[in-house]
Design a protein around this motif. Structure first.
Motif, short mmCIF file in Angstrom:
data_model
loop_
_atom_site.label_atom_id
_atom_site.label_comp_id
_atom_site.label_asym_id
_atom_site.label_seq_id
_atom_site.Cartn_x
_atom_site.Cartn_y
_atom_site.Cartn_z
N LEU A 179 34.99 40.63 37.17
CA LEU A 179 36.08 41.58 37.33
C LEU A 179 36.05 42.65 36.24
O LEU A 179 36.28 43.83 36.50
N LEU A 226 39.58 39.24 43.19
CA LEU A 226 40.18 40.56 43.03
C LEU A 226 41.52 40.62 43.76
O LEU A 226 42.52 41.14 43.23
N TRP A 238 44.17 38.53 41.88
CA TRP A 238 44.72 39.27 40.74
C TRP A 238 45.67 40.36 41.22
O TRP A 238 46.72 40.59 40.61
#
Length: 328
Positions: A149, A183, A186
Motif C-alpha cells: 500500500l 486497499l 482501508w
C-alpha cells in the motif's frame, strides 16, 4: 478571506458537442451529444485543473489526478466531492498520500460502517453508534499488505503513475486480488471515520457544502462565458477540445481575479468611509458572478479615454453599483 488554498472540490460539467467526436456520447437528459469537462476548484474560487472526459465515465477515477498533479503553489490538503466522486479506493489513496477526502455522500445511512471489536463490546462502548457498525474490519489483511500500500501511495505521490489509471485498475480488480482487497478495507475504515465526523459535526458539513457550492457557482459562470457557437464544443479531436477547455478556464480565472481585486478596493473604500465590513462577512461573498460582464454585441473601446480614467495605481474608479454588488 475566501480560504487559504488548503481545500478544493471537483465536479464534471456537460457541454453540447457538434459533429463527431470520440469523447462525446448521446445523452437523452441533455438533449443530444455532450462531453464532460472535469474541473478542480480551490476554496479561493480559482480553477486549477481541467480535463475532458467521456460523459458516462466514472468521475471518481479522475478526482486525484489534478489534486496531486497540478502545477500551482496551492497548499492543498482536503478535497470535497459529491457522491459521483466517491469510492473506497479514493478514500484509501487520499489517506495514504497524506491528504483528506471529505465528500458529501447521498444515502449516507445505507453505507457499510466497520468496527474493531465484537458487536457486544462495540455496543457497550458506543450505545448509540454501535448498532450501526455492522462489519468488523480485517486488520490482519492491512498489516500483511501495508508495504504494498505504501509503495502504491509513493508511486502516486511522486508521479510515477497517474491516479486515474490506478483508481480505475484497482476498482475493477477481482475480489481475489489481495492488495485490492486491502486497499478497499482501508478505504472502508476511512469512510467510517468520515461518516462519524460528518454526522456529528455541523460545522464540518457546512464547510463541505460551502466548497461544493463554490464549484457550482463557477459552473454557472463558465456556462455564461462559453456562449460562442451557442455554447457548443465544435472541435472533434481531444487535444483541441482540451485546449478549448483550458482557454475557458483561463478566461474564468481572469474574471474571478478581476472581480476579487475590485472587491478589495470597494472594501477598503467602505472601511475608509467608516462602514463596518467584518471579515466573517467577506468569507461568504462570491466573485463568481457575471453581472459586470458584457457578453454580447459589438464593443468599441476608446483606449486613450479609458486610460485617462485610471488612478495613479492603475485602477478604474469604483461605481456605486459595484459597492451594491457586495451587498454592503
Amino acid at each position: 478571506m475566501f480560504g487559504g488554498g488548503t481545500m478544493s472540490s471537483s465536479d464534471a460539467q456537460r457541454f453540447p458537442v457538434r459533429g463527431k467526436s470520440t469523447t462525446a456520447r448521446d445523452m437523452t437528459i441533455h438533449g443530444g451529444q455532450v462531453l464532460s469537462s472535469y474541473t478542480h476548484v480551490s476554496d479561493q474560487h480559482s480553477t486549477f485543473g481541467t480535463k475532458i472526459i467521456v460523459p458516462n465515465a466514472r468521475e471518481a477515477h479522475f478526482v486525484l489526478d489534478d489534486f496531486l498533479g497540478n502545477a500551482t503553489d496551492l497548499p492543498l490538503f482536503e478535497h470535497a466531492t459529491d457522491t459521483h466522486g466517491v469510492t473506497l479506493i479514493n478514500f484509501a489513496l487520499f489517506d495514504l498520500v497524506g491528504k483528506l477526502l471529505s465528500p458529501r455522500i447521498r444515502d449516507l445511512g445505507k453505507i457499510t460502517l466497520i468496527r474493531d471489536d465484537t458487536p457486544t463490546e462495540t455496543v457497550k462502548r458506543y450505545p448509540h453508534a454501535g448498532p450501526l457498525l455492522s462489519t468488523r474490519w480485517n486488520e490482519d489483511l492491512i498489516t500483511e499488505c501495508w508495504p504494498g500500500l505504501l509503495r502504491m501511495a509513493g508511486s502516486l505521490k511522486y508521479g510515477q503513475a497517474t491516479a486515474s489509471l490506478v483508481v480505475g485498475k484497482w476498482s475493477a480488480a477481482s475480489r481475489q486480488n489481495t492488495l485490492a482487497a486491502a486497499l478497499k478495507e482501508w478505504g472502508m475504515l476511512r469512510r467510517t471515520l468520515h461518516a462519524a465526523k460528518y454526522l456529528s459535526d455541523p460545522a464540518y458539513r457546512r464547510k463541505i457544502a460551502r466548497q461544493l457550492n463554490k464549484g457550482e457557482s463557477l459552473h454557472a459562470l463558465r456556462r455564461d462565458l462559453h456562449y460562442a457557437q451557442q455554447g457548443a464544443v465544435t472541435k472533434p479531436a481531444l487535444a483541441d477540445q482540451t485546449d478549448q477547455a483550458w482557454c475557458l478556464t483561463v478566461l474564468t480565472n481572469a474574471v474571478i481575479t478581476w472581480t476579487t481585486e475590485y472587491y478589495s478596493l470597494a472594501v477598503r473604500q467602505l472601511r475608509a468611509a467608516g462602514r463596518d465590513v467584518p471579515d466573517e462577512l467577506l468569507a461568504h461573498i462570491s466573485p463568481a458572478h457575471s453581472e459586470n460582464v458584457n457578453f454580447f454585441g459589438v464593443i468599441t473601446v476608446d483606449v486613450e479615454a479609458e486610460l485617462a480614467k485610471l488612478d495613479t495605481s492603475g485602477w478604474r474608479p469604483l461605481r456605486p453599483a459595484q459597492l451594491r454588488e457586495l451587498g454592503l
